[in-house]
Design a protein around this motif. Structure first.
Motif, short mmCIF file in Angstrom:
data_model
loop_
_atom_site.label_atom_id
_atom_site.label_comp_id
_atom_site.label_asym_id
_atom_site.label_seq_id
_atom_site.Cartn_x
_atom_site.Cartn_y
_atom_site.Cartn_z
N THR A 44 0.84 -1.21 0.00
CA THR A 44 0.00 0.00 0.00
C THR A 44 0.86 1.25 0.00
O THR A 44 0.55 2.23 -0.71
CB THR A 44 -0.91 -0.02 1.24
N THR A 45 1.93 1.27 0.77
CA THR A 45 2.81 2.44 0.79
C THR A 45 3.41 2.68 -0.59
O THR A 45 3.44 3.81 -1.08
CB THR A 45 3.93 2.23 1.81
N LEU A 46 3.89 1.63 -1.23
CA LEU A 46 4.46 1.76 -2.57
C LEU A 46 3.39 2.21 -3.57
O LEU A 46 3.65 3.06 -4.43
CB LEU A 46 5.07 0.44 -3.00
N ALA A 47 2.18 1.67 -3.46
CA ALA A 47 1.10 2.05 -4.38
C ALA A 47 0.74 3.52 -4.22
O ALA A 47 0.48 4.23 -5.20
CB ALA A 47 -0.12 1.17 -4.13
N ARG A 48 0.74 4.01 -2.97
CA ARG A 48 0.42 5.41 -2.73
C ARG A 48 1.48 6.31 -3.38
O ARG A 48 1.15 7.33 -4.01
CB ARG A 48 0.33 5.66 -1.23
N GLN A 49 2.74 5.95 -3.26
CA GLN A 49 3.79 6.77 -3.86
C GLN A 49 3.74 6.72 -5.39
O GLN A 49 3.92 7.76 -6.05
CB GLN A 49 5.16 6.26 -3.37
N ILE A 50 3.49 5.56 -5.96
CA ILE A 50 3.38 5.46 -7.43
C ILE A 50 2.18 6.25 -7.91
O ILE A 50 2.23 6.90 -8.97
CB ILE A 50 3.28 3.98 -7.84
N THR A 51 1.09 6.22 -7.16
CA THR A 51 -0.10 6.97 -7.56
C THR A 51 0.19 8.46 -7.64
O THR A 51 -0.23 9.15 -8.58
CB THR A 51 -1.24 6.71 -6.56
N GLN A 52 0.91 8.98 -6.68
CA GLN A 52 1.23 10.41 -6.68
C GLN A 52 2.15 10.77 -7.84
O GLN A 52 2.00 11.84 -8.45
CB GLN A 52 1.87 10.80 -5.34
N THR A 115 -3.67 -3.46 -5.31
CA THR A 115 -2.82 -4.21 -4.38
C THR A 115 -3.59 -5.29 -3.62
O THR A 115 -2.96 -6.14 -2.98
CB THR A 115 -2.20 -3.25 -3.35
N GLU A 116 -4.90 -5.30 -3.67
CA GLU A 116 -5.69 -6.17 -2.82
C GLU A 116 -6.35 -7.31 -3.57
O GLU A 116 -7.27 -7.94 -3.05
CB GLU A 116 -6.74 -5.34 -2.08
N ILE A 117 -5.95 -7.55 -4.77
CA ILE A 117 -6.44 -8.70 -5.53
C ILE A 117 -5.23 -9.51 -5.95
O ILE A 117 -4.34 -8.98 -6.63
CB ILE A 117 -7.25 -8.28 -6.77
N PRO A 118 -5.15 -10.77 -5.55
CA PRO A 118 -6.11 -11.50 -4.71
C PRO A 118 -5.91 -11.20 -3.22
O PRO A 118 -4.82 -10.82 -2.81
CB PRO A 118 -5.78 -12.97 -5.02
N SER A 119 -6.96 -11.39 -2.48
CA SER A 119 -6.92 -11.13 -1.04
C SER A 119 -7.00 -12.45 -0.28
O SER A 119 -7.35 -13.50 -0.83
CB SER A 119 -8.09 -10.23 -0.64
N LEU A 120 -6.68 -12.35 1.01
CA LEU A 120 -6.71 -13.56 1.85
C LEU A 120 -8.13 -14.02 2.13
O LEU A 120 -8.35 -15.20 2.44
CB LEU A 120 -5.99 -13.27 3.18
N PHE A 278 10.48 2.77 -4.05
CA PHE A 278 9.83 3.66 -5.00
C PHE A 278 10.81 4.12 -6.08
O PHE A 278 10.48 4.13 -7.27
CB PHE A 278 9.24 4.86 -4.25
N MET A 279 12.01 4.49 -5.71
CA MET A 279 12.99 4.94 -6.68
C MET A 279 13.38 3.81 -7.65
O MET A 279 13.55 4.03 -8.86
CB MET A 279 14.24 5.48 -5.98
N ILE A 280 13.51 2.58 -7.12
CA ILE A 280 13.85 1.45 -8.00
C ILE A 280 12.74 1.21 -9.01
O ILE A 280 12.99 1.01 -10.21
CB ILE A 280 14.09 0.20 -7.14
N VAL A 281 11.49 1.24 -8.53
CA VAL A 281 10.36 1.02 -9.44
C VAL A 281 10.28 2.12 -10.49
O VAL A 281 10.08 1.86 -11.69
CB VAL A 281 9.05 0.91 -8.64
N MET A 282 10.47 3.38 -10.09
CA MET A 282 10.38 4.49 -11.03
C MET A 282 11.51 4.43 -12.06
O MET A 282 11.30 4.72 -13.24
CB MET A 282 10.41 5.83 -10.28
N ASP A 283 12.70 4.04 -11.62
CA ASP A 283 13.80 3.89 -12.58
C ASP A 283 13.49 2.79 -13.58
O ASP A 283 13.75 2.95 -14.78
CB ASP A 283 15.11 3.58 -11.84
#
Length: 1790
Positions: A44-52, A115-120, A278-283
């Motif tokens: 979720t933290t990574l998704a929030r940063q990518i969203t921004q 991020t929540e598919i699939p879920s537990l 986040f930086m690795i994903v963005m690169d």
């Protein structure tokens, strides 16, 4: 790889058209993300940063629920009520809301991250169902991010989290645990101490850090008391959650990630911080060249307002400056301008709606329906009224009858006798009163008001469209009435009351019909608002049309797409349409205002020609009939007058006859009669003359008679004809003046073909045209008020195609980019941008020169598609003419320069015609002007350059000479003219002397001057230019230069113009007439260089000329001497003869005197004296007047100097003119050697020659932050190269992981050159221990290291895997140095899917390794312990390497084919080039594979590290058989024997192997033809395929026999089943087909059978077979047979060699020499001899041949005469001694 490499010529080429690029970007699928990982790993933290950062939509349960509740939707209200009541939200509802969000328009534009598919949770859907749901999404995820983290590390991290009880913020252990903070502080201090020594200010830094640490500890102390641990963060709960995740989700996710494209699978290390992740994903996203969705930027805020008074240009300029991206980068104008977005219908065919044929009939039908309804209502009302009237009458009648009966009863009571008559009378009166009542009632009911006027005529709309007469409308109404009456019998009523009854009242009742007729006459039945109805019908029609257009194809426009034809110009109708919004985009008005509408009237006349011509004929016939009537009346009057005159004449004749009879009464009766007859005749001849005179005097006085036709004038003199004509006229008048009888008298008026007859019959049409013009002018104001664009087209002299083109241009113009001339506002904006840029980089200096500022501004302008060249001249003339900066315009935010104002106007009118669209503009070929002084080397350099560039080389003066030499047959020049004049004078003198001397001179000197040639004016001008340096006329220059600039083949090839322009006038002519070269090359030399080059040749020429002159003088002198001798001899003879005569005359006088002996001598002396006096000797010409060589040299040097000065002056002026015309000037120093000058010239022209197709391209550097900002705001789009460097070698792009086993030197250089990560296993371990010391892996490594053990391979490769997830490794690539080195390491790498793309093995001998090591250690100091590069350790490593390298090499060669061996013994540069070459080759295969697979094409799979197991698992329907061979020739070509994938390809996810490169190319071009369903043949089943048999398999088939008795079936079939083709097979090449065994002769024949078994399997042997071959012992043969079978072949070869060589050994016979050579040859090439023996006798044979060749050598070199040793050949003495020494030597052993 040859065929599809050609199609990928520009694999990274972007779409050239910016609009197409923008369209593709907007229509492209947005980037969608799916983040996988264990619970709590940080998804979720990574998704929030990518969203921004990426501006995509985060689709998670919590944000969606909060959004629904905040929006207070129906679902939100329900959710809030459920939460308030304490209930949990069901998973079904959450999933539904998430799917709605995923299908929303904003997600379709911006993309999503989930991020929540699939879920537990498995309550609503299982894991497989959730994954299937993810796969079935409309927008499938492009990027899958997998966050990897070990269970131990994840549990420790999650269990260390604490939540603030008040704020809810989550704190990690390193944020709240003081011990962790303290340990982190200590490690930081230790690292700082190791990294730097003591420095000034260190104490201050330590103090600051100490203060910061104290502040952090205080903050932790404050918050630690508020922190609580959530239940889900307990260690046991976290472990259970992770275990549950691994049990139900992990396996499914691994399958999903395995199926996903590995290029778009991003795996990251979950132990890193969220910022690092986040930086690795963005690169990684950056290097994948993925694009963000377009960001909507509102230029104007809510507080800002725009003045409505602003015009379009001002509005655009104002908006473009809002929220600037950067100076010079304003918002660009869209091609839509102020128009809406629904204008795509212009790209499709429109549908025509004819108003008169579609709308008007519907309106008429609606009006008919209205009339029918009104008539039906009126009929009902009339029937009701009549019924009421009839009932009233019936009631009155009944009342009257009742009254009558009452009266009767009353009268009956009284006395009947008293009132008999009165009673009857009263009865009659009563009856009459009843009738009167009925009559009055009917009159009252049927009478209507007749005082109203007749109804008004139909309005303008009905007049223009329907044209229905009122009478026709009445008839229609009456017909409809009768129809209604006949169809409505239900209205009939019947009343019966006893005996009385009334008739039925229906619609056909007379009174009802009367009422209806009066109603229709008095009331005008129509719509209350007919224009409203017209608008409604038009709206319905257009809706139907747009619906049809929309359904034509997918993606068709929703609105528009119609044209309304013949629309009425009624103001009220247009007003209603404007109110309804049914206004068109364009109104087209066709008019003809030129020449008083002649063109339109001509068309109207041609369309109505029969009708108009008939009316004209009727009018002309009527006029002719009237004229004839008048002419007939005049003729009758003339006739009557003639008859009266005739009667008068007759009366006079009778009186004269009577008088004559009385006078001649006395004569004879016969004579009287004769005389009377003659007088009668005489008088009769006079009377007609009088009549003719009278008639002639009468006719001219009548003006009407002249107008009578000629036929009628003749009728006056001929009464019979007149009667006939009159009869015809009367008959014609009775029959209506038929055209056939009057065709000769009535002719239609003549007029030009493009005009019309100006006759009264055309007046109605003119009135209609004038009426339309008046109405149009009135209506035009309404259009202007509605802002509707009006297009007025003149139809005169225009074809329909031209009019259509005008309309299309007008329709497309609002949707095209507009060009505008640069204005003051543009220059002001440019100045602002310049100052802003200068301030940003601190470039602007005080007091900067204005000229320099203007130059910088021009340099920074963003030029258009033609750079600084004029686009109009380029388009029209195909010439590169530099534009004038003052004549500039802007188009699509780019500046264009023009050569003239006219060119600029053309561009502004149609800019799209002069710019590039789908590809860059084509540049014209190279055109160079090469100028310089005479002797500067222009021709040599120009010729060499033209040959190199393959263009034309044109010498201007030589071209002029050639034009003249066609006639003159000789060169024309001032020097040649002078020489020819001198030669002519000398020749004339020689000829005169020859005639005098009577001598025939030689042919060379006797050639006569050719006759003068008549030259044209052009040729005379050229001659004057060459001889007298007069300038050529402009017409001649225009004609010459036009051929080179504008005519083929030179126009499309290019040229080098040598020696032009020569004068400033010619340079000025080039610029003014548009003959612009690409550049002008000036070769600069000094006067001394010119003299050194030209002077020797001129001196030599002078010497030749002088030699000829001396020879000519000598010949003249000899001629003159001969003439003098002849004249002296002649004169001597004359003198002697005179002396003789004189002597004979004086004999008589001197008889007595005796002659003395001296007399003859005296006579001779006298003659000689006389001759000397008469013919004095010519004085020898002195050579003082002759020019000496020194003088000539000085004179020629002076002439060359003057010519050089003149040339330099002209060249300087020419250079100035070229600079004015902005023609590039290239200066070359011509004083150096020719090859140097040519090299310099080629170098300076390189920019014009290389990449000439990009001559119009210009790059503008921008800072990296600005580029990123442009990409963020989608102001610009990134190229196909993405973030990769296009200048570097292209293999860097998408290289992925490239671990390569190469030496450290090459590895480091490769990493530094191309940005790769240089990595070793030791570095990977140190990275984990340094940056992740608290992870499980680091703890295990430390445990092994602290124990003194080597790190296990599993841990080392695990560390390597984690490092490979880092940004540089996952984006640019990695070079792993020296790993793997054991088979165990390979197995672990394979298990973790770490497969290197390329592995390089540097093969270096051990000796060379130690030698290099020794050289490297010379500069190192010696230590007591061995280092890692010591000889001892190196020896151990080398031995281990040699032991394992073979197994490693064979594994990678068999499994991945990615092993390359490079000879490391060469230099490092050679090794580097080989490494780069192989990497580029492999990467090229990768790039082509990726691009072709993305396009859905087939791609070669060579060099992709595909294992044999993977190949077999993904083989297609044909297995390892070639599908191309099967489809084309039905051959089963088995490719399994070839392990290489060179001819293998992938298509639709399956692999196919081909037999050759040709088959591969065919498959790559059209793969669909060779795979199902289009493949013509399918592969038979395995039992129907031939199978090869080994010897053991063949023996296992016993006792089954081979077919064809063991003969080869292939040889027999290919030999056309002849007897000679029966060859026994070899059991090594056996096969089985259809349960039969076949034996082939060879491997080739076996392959043929396997490929085409149906061709060879079914054959029959002939009855006669070859005899069986039984083995025979060789020694049992006789000697000739033994020799033939044993040594025949070897002996033949030896004898053949002896015959070719013909050996002769010194001092031996030929026979013995040949035998010895044959013996040596047999020994040297004995196949059964040992290798040593063969080599030994080969050497002896070579020595024997060498000695035999001595005889040939000595025979050629030895001569009969003795030669001194110094004159002999070098080896002659040696070979002679060798020859002599062989006298007694044994040739075999010597």
């Amino acid at each position: 790889m040859t065929s599809h490499e050609k199609t990928e010529e520009h694999p990274f080429a972007d779409i050239f058209d910016e609009d197409e690029t923008e369209k593709n970007f907007l229509l492209s699928k947005p980037v969608c993300f799916a983040v996988f990982g264990k619970p709590g790993v940080g998804k979720t933290t990574l998704a929030r940063q990518i969203t921004q950062a990426w501006k995509c939509i985060r689709v998670e349960a919590l944000p969606i629920l909060e959004e629904q509740i905040a929006a207070e939707t129906e679902s939100g209200v329900m959710l809030q009520s459920m939460l308030i009541s304490g209930h949990s939200i069901p998973d079904e509802l959450v999933t539904k809301l998430m799917l709605e969000k995923l299908n929303s328009p904003e997600v379709s534009h911006f993309g999503y991250i989930i991020t929540e598919i699939p879920s537990l949770s498995q309550d609503a859907m299982t894991t497989l169902q959730q994954i299937q749901l993810l796969k079935n999404l409309k927008l499938k995820p492009n990027i899958i991010i997998n966050i990897k983290c070990t269970d131990y590390d994840l549990c420790q991290r999650v269990s260390g989290q604490r939540q603030h009880s008040s704020t809810g913020y989550i704190y990690t252990r390193d944020q709240w645990d003081p011990e962790v903070i303290e340990s982190r502080r200590k490690r930081k201090k230790e690292a700082q101490k190791e990294g730097k020594g003591e420095e000034e200010g260190e104490e201050e830094e330590e103090q600051e850090e100490e203060e910061a640490f104290i502040a952090e500890i205080k903050m932790v102390a404050e918050i630690i008391q508020h922190l609580v641990q959530r239940p889900e963060d307990y260690l046991e709960n976290v472990e259970n959650t992770v275990k549950l995740y691994k049990d139900i989700i992990l396996r499914c996710l691994e399958e999903v990630m395995a199926e996903h494209n590995p290029q778009y699978l991003i795996e990251v290390d979950g132990n890193k911080s969220s910022e690092e992740l986040f930086m690795i994903v963005m690169d990684r996203l950056k290097y994948l060249n993925l694009k963000r969705a377009a960001v909507l930027t509102k230029l104007q805020s809510a507080e800002e307002e725009i003045n409505d008074v602003l015009e379009n240009d001002e509005l655009f300029r104002t908006l473009a400056s809002y929220k600037l991206i950067a100076p010079r980068y304003r918002w660009q104008r869209s091609k839509w301008g102020l128009t809406g977005a629904y204008v795509d219908f212009l790209k499709y065919s429109l549908q025509v709606v004819d108003y008169a044929k579609v709308v008007q009939p519907r309106f008429d039908k609606a009006r008919e329906t209205l009339i029918e309804n009104a008539i039906a209502q009126a009929t009902e009302a009339a029937i009701k009224s009549v019924k009421e009237k009839v009932l009233t009458e019936l009631q009155a009648k009944r009342q009257a009858e009742a009254d009558l009966r009452e009266l009767q009863r009353q009268y009956e009571r009284k006395e009947f006798e008293e009132f008999p008559v009165d009673e009857n009378k009263s009865l009659e009166e009563l009856l009459s009163s009843v009738d009167e009542v009925n009559t009055e009632t009917s009159q009252r009911d049927t009478s209507l008001e007749d005082t109203e006027k007749n109804k008004k005529s139909e309005d303008a709309l009905e007049v223009q469209t329907s044209n229905i007469d009122k009478d026709d409308e009445k008839e229609t109404s009456e017909a409809s009435i009768s129809k209604k009456s006949s169809q409505d019998p239900s209205q009939d009523l019947k009343y019966s009351d006893g005996e009385d009854s009334i008739e039925e009242v229906t619609a056909s009742h007379p009174q009802v019909l009367s009422i209806l007729e009066e109603t229709i006459h008095t009331e005008h039945i129509n719509f209350e608002q007919p224009y409203e109805k017209h608008a409604e019908i038009l709206e319905e029609v257009l809706t139907e049309v747009m619906e049809e257009n929309k359904n034509r194809f997918s993606g068709a426009p929703k609105y528009g797409g119609w044209i309304v034809d013949n629309f009425p110009i009624v103001r009220e109708l247009w007003t209603i349409l404007n109110e309804k919004g049914l206004v068109p985009d364009l109104i087209i008005c066709l008019s003809d205002t030129e020449n008083n509408g002649k063109c339109l009237l001509n068309r109207i006349y041609l369309e109505n020609k029969p009708e108009i011509d008939s009316k004209i004929l009727e009018r002309l016939l009527e006029e002719l009939q009237n004229k004839k009537k008048e002419a007939a009346a005049a003729a009758r009057e003339i006739k009557e007058e003639a008859l009266r005159i005739e009667e008068e004449n007759q009366r006079l004749l009778e009186e004269m006859n009577e008088k004559a009879k009385e006078a001649d009464k006395a004569d004879n009766e016969a004579e009287e009669e004769i005389e009377g007859e003659e007088s009668e005749v005489h008088e009769g001849s006079e009377v007609p003359e009088v009549f003719e005179e009278n008639r002639g005097t009468l006719l001219p006085d009548e003006p009407e008679v002249s107008e009578v036709p000629e036929t009628e004038l003749e009728s006056v003199s001929e009464p019979t004809e007149d009667t006939t004509v009159e009869t015809e006229i009367l008959k014609g008048s009775k029959e209506g003046l038929e055209t056939e009888e009057l065709s000769e008298k009535v002719v239609l008026p003549e007029f030009p073909e493009d005009s019309y007859p100006d006759v009264p019959e055309m007046e109605p049409f003119k009135e209609r045209i004038n009426s339309f013009s008046t109405t149009w002018k009135q209506l035009e104001q309404t259009f202007d008020e509605s802002f509707i664009h009006i297009l007025k087209l003149e139809i005169a002299d225009k074809t329909p195609k031209e009019l259509l083109q005008k309309v299309v241009e007008a329709m497309e113009k609002p949707f095209q980019y507009a060009a505008w001339e640069l204005t003051t506002e543009d220059y002001d904006e440019e100045t602002e941008d310049y100052h802003a840029e200068a301030e940003a980089v601190d470039e602007l200096e005080e007091g900067e020169d204005e000229e320099n500022e203007e130059r910088i501004k021009e340099k920074r302008r963003h030029l258009g598609d033609t750079k600084h060249f004029c686009p109009v001249v380029l388009k029209e003339n195909f010439v590169l003419q530099p534009g004038n900066t003052e004549e500039a315009a802007k188009y699509r935010e780019k500046v264009y320069y023009f050569s003239s104002p006219e060119a600029k106007e053309k561009f502004l009118e149609h800019p799209e015609d002069y710019v590039a669209h789908e590809e860059p503009l084509k540049a014209p070929p190279l055109r160079i002007c090469l100028v310089g002084p005479h002797g500067s080397g222009k021709t040599v350099c120009g010729r060499q350059l033209a040959e190199k560039l393959d263009i034309f080389h044109i010498q201007f003066e030589e071209f002029l000479q050639e034009k003249l030499m066609l006639k003159t047959e000789k060169r024309v020049d001032s020097e040649f003219e002078e020489d020819s004049e001198e030669e002519q004078v000398a020749k004339q003198e020689l000829e005169e002397l020859a005639i005098q001397a009577n001598v025939k001179i030689e042919e060379e000197n006797s050639n006569k001057q050719p006759p003068e040639v008549q030259l044209t004016e052009e040729e005379e001008a050229i001659k004057s230019n060459l001889t007298e340096n007069e300038s050529l006329p402009a017409e001649i220059l225009e004609a010459i230069l036009s051929e080179w600039w504008f005519k083929e083949p030179i126009r499309s090839t290019g040229f080098i113009l040598d020696g032009f322009p020569r004068y400033p006038e010619e340079a000025l002519f080039l610029g003014e007439r548009g003959f612009f070269p690409d550049a002008a090359v000036f070769i600069q030399v000094d006067e001394q260089d010119i003299s050194g080059r030209l002077l020797p040749a001129q001196i030599e020429k002078w010497k030749i000329k002088q030699k000829k002159k001396l020879e000519r003088k000598k010949l003249i002198k000899e001629m003159k001497a001969k003439i003098r001798d002849d004249m002296i001899a002649k004169r001597r003879a004359e003198l002697i003869l005179e002396k003789e005569k004189k002597r004979k005359g004086d004999i008589a006088i001197r008889e007595d005197e005796e002659m003395s002996d001296d007399e003859p001598e005296d006579n001779e002396d006298d003659i000689d004296n006389i001759l000397e006096e008469e013919f004095p000797k010519d004085e020898e010409e002195t050579s003082e007047d002759e020019e000496q060589e020194m003088d000539v040299v000085e004179r020629l040097r002076g002439e060359l100097g003057e010519k050089f000065e003149t040339d330099m002056h002209n060249l300087q002026t020419i250079q100035d003119e070229f600079e004015k015309f902005l023609i590039p000037i290239i200066l070359v120093n011509g004083a150096r050697k020719v090859h140097i000058v040519q090299y310099i010239l080629n170098t300076k022209l390189k920019l014009l020659v290389e990449n000439r197709e990009s001559i119009f391209e210009k790059c503008y550097p921008i800072p990296a932050p600005l580029a990123q900002k442009m990409l963020t705001f989608t102001y610009k789009y990134i190229s196909a190269f993405g973030y990769w460097d296009p200048v570097k070698d292209s293999f860097v792009r998408k290289c992925g992981r490239e671990p390569s086993g190469i030496c450290p030197t090459i590895a480091k250089k490769l990493a530094s050159e191309y940005g790769l990560k240089h990595l070793s296993v030791g570095e990977a371990l140190r990275y984990i221990l340094t940056y992740h010391p608290e992870t499980e892996l680091a703890l295990m490594l430390n445990w092994h290291l602290h124990k003194g053990m080597t790190a296990p391979n599993e841990l080392a490769i695990q560390a390597l895997e984690l490092v490979l997830m880092d940004s540089p490794c996952s984006t640019a690539g990695v070079v792993i140095d020296g790993y793997p080195v054991t088979k165990d390491q390979i197995n672990i790498l394979e298990a973790r899917s770490i497969i290197p793309m390329i592995i390089f093995e540097l093969h270096v001998p051990s000796k060379e390794i130690f030698k290099r090591l020794l050289l490297d250690k010379r500069n190192e100091r010696s230590l007591p312990y061995p280092l890692h590069n010591s000889s001892q350790i190196t020896a151990v490593k080398n031995a281990q390497y040699r032991k394992n390298i073979g197994e490693i090499r064979s594994y990678y060669q068999e499994q991945h084919q990615n092993w390359y061996v490079i000879d490391g013994f060469h230099s490092k540069w050679w090794v580097w080039n080989e490494v780069i070459k192989n990497i580029q080759m492999v990467n090229k295969y990768m790039q082509i594979y990726l691009e072709r697979i993305q396009e859905g094409k087939a791609a070669c799979i060579d060099k992709l590290c595909i294992t044999p197991q993977e190949l077999i698992s993904r083989l297609g329907e044909f297995g390892q058989f070639c599908p191309v061979s099967l489809a084309e020739s039905y051959e089963f070509f088995d490719c399994s024997e070839t392990e290489s994938l060179e001819f293998a390809a992938e298509f639709r996810g399956q692999y196919y192997k081909m037999s050759s490169q040709e088959k591969l190319n065919k498959f790559l071009d059209n793969p669909e033809l060779y795979v199902p369903p289009l493949a013509p043949f399918s592969l038979p089943s395995a039992d129907m395929m031939p199978q090869k048999l080994t010897l053991s398999e063949l023996k296992s088939r016993f006792p089954k026999c081979a077919e064809l008795q063991g003969y080869c079936p292939v040889t027999y079939q290919d030999g056309k089943q002849r007897y000679e083709a029966l060859v026994p097979g070899n059991i090594k090449y056996a096969l089985e087909f259809r349960n039969r065994i076949y034996i082939c002769e060879s491997k080739e024949k076996l392959q043929k059978f396997l490929r085409s078994p149906l061709k060879y399997w079914d054959q029959r042997l002939p009855h006669k077979l070859p005899p069986l071959k039984e083995p025979i012992c060789l020694t049992s043969l006789p000697l000739p047979g033994y020799l033939e079978q044993g040594i025949a072949t070897s002996l033949i070869k030896a004898m053949n060699a002896a015959g070719c060589l013909k050996p002769k050994f010194p001092f031996l016979s030929i026979r013995r020499s040949a035998l010895l050579y044959i013996a040596f040859h047999l020994k040297a090439f004995n196949p059964k001899g040992s290798e040593y023996t063969r080599k030994k006798y080969k050497k002896k044979m070579e020595q024997f041949i060498e000695r035999c060749e001595l005889i040939t050598y000595l025979g050629a070199k030895m001569t009969r005469k003795y030669k001194e040793p110094q004159f002999r050949a070098i080896d002659f003495d040696h070979k002679l001694q060798t020859f002599l020494s062989l006298r007694n030597i044994d040739p075999i052993n010597g």
